[in-house]
Write a protein that holds these residues in place. Structure first.
Motif: not given
Length: 294
Positions: A48-73
């Motif tokens: 079921f497609e979420p009514d509100l999705d945090i990926k519309e604000l920020i996604s983990l993949d983008d953070v890891m790529e742009e901030m050079s962080l691992g999954p937990n960080g």
């Protein structure tokens, strides 16, 4: 008017999103409204497609790529960013009425629930102020953990840690009950629903630990002492005794393939958030007089 919600949390692989899906299906089958919120910035597939999705604000993949962080960080960064932009949650949720059950699907990194203060801050925002959501936590632990008692007590300790840290009503759930069907007797399974230290004294594993404890454990790093020796046994017993002393954690059983099981879990959630007590009683339909010709 108060709003109502449940935060679905637990370690990775516990079946959180699957439970959310089963819960939504059950609510829809019973003509009850729900509002589905995904707060896992790494999640990509939903029934079921979420009514509100945090990926519309920020996604983990983008953070890891742009901030050079691992999954937990990267995950911690995503939630800190969410706390700086709480209007992303507040504005849509303010429109949700008391007839809805707000279902919040969380990621599986347990540090969010045990020793990082990010989630407590988020919960306080949701339960107070303009939103004023009556909310409980549904903490899922995979039922296969009961086969390995040290692993089970480790998971139970994480559930208790979340209860202490979040300070909100809690429903603890053993998920994926279908996976252990036939592998453990029903009477033995009941003992795991209200865990105590005496669980460590049963079975072949306890006998092996007892024999190992008779051997000198001067070297904790010795092969015979790692994961089976007296030091490991004393650690597990200390953890189990801590859980027993607090006497806070008990579990419900969940099989998402069984609608009655999902309904039973929902009833506990409703009791925790006092959903039915806040609903206005419906007026009985008035009798309609029918004129009979003749």
């Amino acid at each position: 008017m108060s709003k109502f919600g449940v935060v679905v949390m637990g370690p990775a692989g516990a079946g959180k999103t699957t439970f959310c899906t089963a819960l939504i299906e059950h609510l829809r089958a019973n003509r009850r409204s729900c509002f589905y919120v995904n707060l896992d910035p790494a999640a990509s597939e939903f029934t079921f497609e979420p009514d509100l999705d945090i990926k519309e604000l920020i996604s983990l993949d983008d953070v890891m790529e742009e901030m050079s962080l691992g999954p937990n960080g990267g995950l911690i960064y995503c939630f800190e960013f969410l706390l700086e932009n709480l209007d992303f949650l507040t504005i849509p949720l303010e429109q949700v009425t008391e007839e809805y059950l707000i279902i919040i699907d969380m990621p599986g990194q347990i540090e969010l629930y045990t020793h990082v203060p990010v989630l407590p801050s988020l919960v306080k925002h949701l339960m107070r102020g303009s939103l004023n959501i009556n909310m409980c936590a549904a903490y899922l632990l995979e039922s296969t953990f009961v086969v390995d008692k040290p692993k089970f007590f480790s998971g139970t300790l994480s559930a208790m840690s979340a209860m202490l840290m979040l300070e909100m009503p809690h429903v603890n759930i053993l998920s994926k009950m279908d996976l252990i069907k036939g592998t453990i007797k029903r009477k033995d399974l009941k003992r795991f629903l209200a865990p105590d230290v005496n669980l460590l004294d049963d079975g072949e594993a306890a006998k092996k630990r007892s024999k190992a404890s008779e051997v000198s454990f001067d070297d904790p790093a010795a092969t015979t002492n790692i994961m089976t020796g007296a030091s490991f046994d004393r650690l597990n017993r200390a953890v189990a005794q801590l859980i027993d002393d607090f006497s806070m954690v008990s579990f419900l059983q969940l099989n998402v393939q069984d609608e009655d099981s999902v309904g039973a879990i929902l009833s506990y959630i409703d009791d925790s958030i006092q959903y039915h007590e806040a609903q206005e009683p419906r007026e009985p339909k008035e009798d309609v007089e029918v004129e009979v010709e003749g």
